[in-house]
Design a protein around this motif. Sequence first.
Motif, PDB file in Angstrom:
ATOM      1  N   ARG A 198      72.273   2.297 -17.169  1.00 20.27           N
ATOM      2  CA  ARG A 198      72.920   3.605 -17.015  1.00 20.27           C
ATOM      3  C   ARG A 198      72.415   4.344 -15.775  1.00 20.27           C
TER       4      ARG A 198
ATOM      5  N   SER B  89      81.852  11.342 -21.839  1.00 18.25           N
ATOM      6  CA  SER B  89      80.768  10.540 -22.407  1.00 18.25           C
ATOM      7  C   SER B  89      80.848  10.426 -23.928  1.00 18.25           C
ATOM      8  N   TYR B  90      81.361  11.473 -24.583  1.00 15.71           N
ATOM      9  CA  TYR B  90      81.311  11.518 -26.047  1.00 15.71           C
ATOM     10  C   TYR B  90      82.696  11.635 -26.672  1.00 15.71           C
TER      11      TYR B  90
ATOM     12  N   THR C 244      75.036  16.726 -20.700  1.00 12.49           N
ATOM     13  CA  THR C 244      75.185  15.539 -21.549  1.00 12.49           C
ATOM     14  C   THR C 244      73.943  15.281 -22.405  1.00 12.49           C
TER      15      THR C 244
ATOM     16  N   GLY D 226      73.901   8.508 -22.781  1.00 11.86           N
ATOM     17  CA  GLY D 226      74.944   9.339 -22.193  1.00 11.86           C
ATOM     18  C   GLY D 226      74.478  10.087 -20.958  1.00 11.86           C
TER      19      GLY D 226
ATOM     20  N   SER E 246      80.070   4.753 -21.804  1.00 11.54           N
ATOM     21  CA  SER E 246      79.301   5.076 -23.004  1.00 11.54           C
ATOM     22  C   SER E 246      80.190   5.393 -24.201  1.00 11.54           C
ATOM     23  N   SER E 247      81.433   5.819 -23.965  1.00  8.39           N
ATOM     24  CA  SER E 247      82.297   6.207 -25.078  1.00  8.39           C
ATOM     25  C   SER E 247      82.569   5.051 -26.044  1.00  8.39           C
TER      26      SER E 247
END
Length: 454
Positions: free
Chosen positions: A113, A272-273, A403, A59, A31-32
């Motif tokens: 996902r 994830s971020y 998340t 995410g 997801s990044s």
Amino acid sequence: MKFFEGGKYSYIAVAAADLLSFIVGTASAWSSPVIPKLQALSDNPLGRQISQDEASWIGSLLSMGGIVSPLIWAYLVQKVGRKISGIVVVIPFLVAYLTSAFAETIELYYFGRVLMGIGIGGMFCVLPIYVVEVAEDVNRGLLAASTGCFLVAGMLFSYSIGPFVSIMAFNLILTGVVLVYIPAFWFFSPETPYYLVRENQDQKALKSLRYLRRRPLADLEEELTQIKKYLASMTEGTFLGIFQTKASIKAFIYSVALTTFQQFSGINVIFSYMQNIFDLTGSDIAPEICSIIVASVQLVSSFMSPLLSDKAGRRTLLLVSITGATICEVVLGVYFYLQDNDDDVSGIGWLPVVSLVVFMMFYNFGMGSLPWAIMPEILPSNVISKASLIVTCIYWFVGWILTQYFAELMEAVGGAGSFWLFSGFCVLFDLFVFFFIFETKGKSLQEIQQILSR
């Protein structure tokens, strides 16, 4: 100092199995690089920018898949064995990557996902058990911790490729990785002798030991006898069986605490971020480059845990790792505090990158892989599939909460409050390890159960 002890074929078997962890790493970091592309107009297969809420679901749905999937995998790993389960577990990844490669609606990305999460939940149920059951006492810590190295390598793979190719190309490349794993695991990783003995297939168990150990027959028969004695002392457990002995209760509580505290360090939020976090810091270095730098250092540092876990010990590495990670998150919180209060941070624009680089070094030094290495060591064989199911469900439920609501947390308390909160949980993690976790290095599974029974 001799680091690589034991038969080399156990290393080959585990290395092939650890490709599954590499795949999990690619999914964890997926997801990044993808979310920023979906938030932009160019190179966006949806033809529109996704909202912050949609980005949060992309995410967090990974964790949602991880919550429900252990119910499936815990059954399969006991019913059909570790090897077949290790093949079946990559099917969700295969479908997810192909779906994401050609997706043109947000719902298909959601679907992909969830499937990735189902596969990741399977890895956490299947791979730790497989590694512990093919390893020897002298190299069990090294081999169990090696899973973390492959996971980090997979993340670096996603960070290095994802930002620079289209979403379709990225997912097709990841599909190719899955297709490499299947024959590698099938040909180089035998079924575990523990599972074969449990199924009353002693000759096949001896054949598995012969491949893994390459020792004289008398030594293999002696190990087979020890395995049979160990399993004979373990009656087939149920979910209630987890709470029937002092040893199993303590092992279960320790496993839940170790893995849950790992989540509350904020690690899956960072995974994830990562690009979005670097965007918020306003660093002069491009976010995608920052992610690659962090993951590269993470990969190098991840080799320290396997090399040292059977030398320095699991407990010592955990304490050092958690303490270092705590300090780094405090420093990152200070940077966000200064930024949120409109202080001039232009002179320390490098600080977020350095903080996360050092955080990842300490994280992979111990707390990244060792909780999952210790869990199959301390859980009794008769309840390990049931207990690990519950542990994994709890782990991913916590991951989903973090998340899904990280954006809201950032809005409510800011970056400073968020990372200080994570550092507070790390302090509790450190205290728990110091007061409750004992050293398992060099001990047989039987000896560990005797300690837990005290």
